[in-house]
Design an enzyme around this catalytic site. Structure first.
Site, PDB file in Angstrom:
ATOM      1  N   LYS A  54       4.472  20.745  -4.887  1.00 55.79           N
ATOM      2  CA  LYS A  54       4.158  21.857  -5.799  1.00 55.79           C
ATOM      3  C   LYS A  54       4.079  21.336  -7.224  1.00 55.79           C
ATOM      4  O   LYS A  54       3.173  21.702  -7.982  1.00 55.79           O
ATOM      5  CB  LYS A  54       5.235  22.951  -5.693  1.00 55.79           C
ATOM      6  N   GLN A  98      12.977  27.891  -3.949  1.00 54.00           N
ATOM      7  CA  GLN A  98      12.635  27.262  -2.672  1.00 54.00           C
ATOM      8  C   GLN A  98      13.592  27.754  -1.581  1.00 54.00           C
ATOM      9  O   GLN A  98      14.815  27.662  -1.727  1.00 54.00           O
ATOM     10  CB  GLN A  98      12.713  25.730  -2.813  1.00 54.00           C
ATOM     11  N   ASP A 121       6.121  34.116  -5.556  1.00 49.37           N
ATOM     12  CA  ASP A 121       6.229  34.023  -4.099  1.00 49.37           C
ATOM     13  C   ASP A 121       6.049  35.406  -3.461  1.00 49.37           C
ATOM     14  O   ASP A 121       5.975  35.517  -2.240  1.00 49.37           O
ATOM     15  CB  ASP A 121       7.622  33.467  -3.724  1.00 49.37           C
TER      16      ASP A 121
END
Ligand code: NAP
Length: 294
Positions: A54, A98, A121
């Site tokens: 990422k 994460q 997200d």
């Protein structure tokens, strides 16, 4: 008949290039550099690889990338304090925690602490609720990627019969909502669904997001259907070599489907590209700028 292989790697590269163009335009016209902050708790090797990837791709798109690595034993209050700081930081437009988090942390509380405007997200309850209500929302990246891949095969998904196997908050549920927004007719299947093969055989669009290698067999697929395989399982062969396997028995399905994603090289590539899209969109929305053309 052999299915057309949907090249996720190529489509993701094109998407990243379009994001990079938009970022350059924003910098030039508005003096704005979108910024993505990724929070990694602990040292899970798979998560470290994802975060590194990422970071690289965010920078390659011309965005600012901020990495925050916390030890696995960190107190929840410390994680929440970091998120609060990132919420207030004007150079950060996207915050991604994460997952999975260590069991000592309460995932829902941590995710809910993210400013919904920076929730790239798409997992904050506000965004999940907005998506379910058919309102504009930041949506989870993997389902967004699935829609983009499907629309590379079919210009419109309207009226098509779709089945989504799996109903996780990360993939299955938001994918159902995105498909409804595309006016598809959607069946949501899960571990309690009966006659899965028969349900599948009616679908023009098959999305497998289960995590069970090769569960979806070739004879479940309607001839000509489009098959999007989200599943990724790492299997070790008798020779000790590892390989990635999807939820669909590819060798069988490729002879029946009209189009199919491979694993690897399909959906996986799209997830980070869509994260960049969401960060760009979040930066524009936070600054009151029009939605970018990506
Ligand atoms: P998850 O949270 O474990 O959810 C799995 C879902 O599959 C659940 O809804 C479960 O049903 C359903 N399920 C389990 N066994 C089933 C069966 N026999 N028949 C039908 N449904 C069944 O997994 P996830 O996070 O959604 O991930 C799914 C897969 O996608 C994994 O392989 C993961 O690695 C992969 N993934 C890939 C990407 C990418 O970027 N390509 C991103 C995210 C995930 P219940 O709800 O009834 O338990």
């Amino acid at each position: 008949m052999t299915a057309r292989i949907i090249d996720g790697k190529l489509i993701a590269a094109e998407l990243r290039a379009r994001v990079a163009e938009e970022v350059a335009r924003l910098q030039c016209e508005n003096g704005l550099t979108p910024g993505l902050a990724v929070v990694l708790v602990g040292s899970d090797p798979a998560s470290q690889v994802y975060v590194r990837n990422k970071h690289k791709q965010t920078q390659a798109a011309g965005m600012a990338s901020f990495e925050h690595v916390l030890p696995a034993y960190v107190a929840q209050a410390e994680v929440l304090a970091l998120i609060e700081k990132l919420n207030r930081d004007a150079s950060v437009h996207g915050i991604l925690v994460q997952l999975p988090l260590p069991k000592t942390l309460h995932t829902e509380t941590v995710i809910s602490a993210i400013d919904p405007a920076k929730d790239v997200d798409g997992l904050h309850p506000n965004n999940a609720g907005r998506l379910a209500g058919g309102l504009a929302a930041l949506s989870p990246c993997t389902p967004l990627g699935c829609i983009i891949l499907s629309k590379r095969v079919h210009a419109s998904l309207e009226g098509m019969n779709a089945i989504v196997i799996g109903r996780s908050n990360l993939v299955g549920r938001p994918l159902v909502q995105l498909l409804l927004n595309e006016n598809a007719t959607v069946t949501s299947a899960h571990s309690r669904s009966r006659d899965l093969g028969e349900l599948c055989a009616r679908a023009d669009l098959v999305y497998a997001a289960v995590g069970k290698p090769e569960m979806v067999r070739g004879d479940w697929i309607k001839p000509g259907a489009t098959v999007i395989d989200v599943g990724i399982t790492r299997l070790t062969g008798p020779d000790g070599k590892t390989r990635l396997v999807g939820d669909v028995a590819f060798a069988e399905a490729v002879d029946v489907a009209g189009a199919i994603t491979p694993v690897p090289g399909g959906v996986g590539q799209m997830t980070v590209a869509c994260l960049l899209v969401n960060t760009l969109r979040a930066a524009c929305a936070i600054h009151g700028l029009p939605k970018p053309a990506v």
